[in-house]
Design a protein around this motif. Structure first.
Motif, short mmCIF file in Angstrom:
data_model
loop_
_atom_site.label_atom_id
_atom_site.label_comp_id
_atom_site.label_asym_id
_atom_site.label_seq_id
_atom_site.Cartn_x
_atom_site.Cartn_y
_atom_site.Cartn_z
N GLU A 163 60.37 24.73 61.94
CA GLU A 163 61.62 24.45 61.24
C GLU A 163 62.12 25.70 60.51
O GLU A 163 63.30 26.05 60.59
N ASP A 164 61.21 26.38 59.83
CA ASP A 164 61.59 27.58 59.08
C ASP A 164 62.01 28.69 60.04
O ASP A 164 63.01 29.39 59.81
N ALA A 165 61.26 28.88 61.12
CA ALA A 165 61.62 29.90 62.11
C ALA A 165 62.98 29.59 62.73
O ALA A 165 63.80 30.48 62.95
N HIS A 218 64.18 20.35 66.44
CA HIS A 218 65.30 19.42 66.49
C HIS A 218 65.60 18.95 65.07
O HIS A 218 64.69 18.80 64.25
N SER A 219 66.87 18.70 64.79
CA SER A 219 67.25 18.31 63.43
C SER A 219 66.57 17.04 62.96
O SER A 219 66.42 16.80 61.77
N THR A 220 66.13 16.20 63.90
CA THR A 220 65.47 14.96 63.52
C THR A 220 63.95 15.10 63.45
O THR A 220 63.26 14.13 63.16
#
Length: 199
Positions: free
Chosen positions: A59-61, A89-91
């Motif tokens: 997520e951070d990358a 993915h955003s979810t």
């Protein structure tokens, strides 16, 4: 010329989990943008690599790389992102990859695990081969990278995840700047010779 050197900005991942950015053309703000997004610069064989360490969450990358690329778009649209460490993915975490691209031996091959994924590959010019799918040999490296990037985007639009391996175990395996080889140890000066003086 390696796959990493055909675009103004190339984003990839090493096998040990580093996310890296190679800037191949002078972009005045690139250093500031990338370091502000959390990338660490490292001098390597005549070029500067920008790295996120393997312990960076996907997520951070994803967020850091996306932020940097968004700002770099003001300076160039010639970039490609084939990193697997930034797939998020955003979810939640990205689904398991159903296509694996491999650029490790100078060719581009792909292994698809579903009929839908195979169909996407063939739409982008991959042809069936004994070990999966392969791009025609007449395509140049830059064009091949573009095909992989487009196929990844197409797969993602269908909810099908993919992963690209570049055959780079660590950042140290990234090639030197084109035209520059590894520095060699300078040759020792010749031993002094003593001339015989005659009268």
């Amino acid at each position: 010329m390696p796959f990493t050197d055909h675009h103004a900005v190339f984003v990839g991942s090493t096998d040990d989990g580093h996310t890296f950015v190679v800037v191949n053309q002078p972009i005045r703000s690139a250093h500031r943008i990338l370091t502000a997004s959390g990338f660490t610069p490292r001098e390597h064989q005549g070029r500067t690599l920008y790295l996120l360490p393997p312990d960076t969450s996907r997520e951070d990358a994803h967020n850091r790389t996306g932020e940097a690329l968004h700002q770099l778009l003001a300076h160039t649209m010639d970039f490609v992102d084939l990193s697997w460490t930034t797939r998020y993915h955003s979810t939640g975490p990205a689904p398991k990859a159903v296509v694996h691209f491999d650029l490790s031996d100078g060719r581009v091959t792909a292994t698809a695990h579903t009929p839908a994924a195979q169909e996407v590959l063939e739409q982008h010019g991959f042809t069936p081969a004994p070990a999966g799918h392969i791009l025609p040999s007449h395509l140049g490296e830059r064009e091949s990278v573009g095909v992989v990037a487009r196929a990844e985007t197409h797969l993602w639009s269908l909810g099908l995840a993919s992963e690209t391996r570049l055959g780079l175990p660590t950042p140290e395996a990234i090639a030197a700047v084109p035209g520059r080889t590894r520095p060699t140890r300078p040759a020792p000066p010749p031993a002094p010779t003593h001339q015989r003086h005659t009268r």
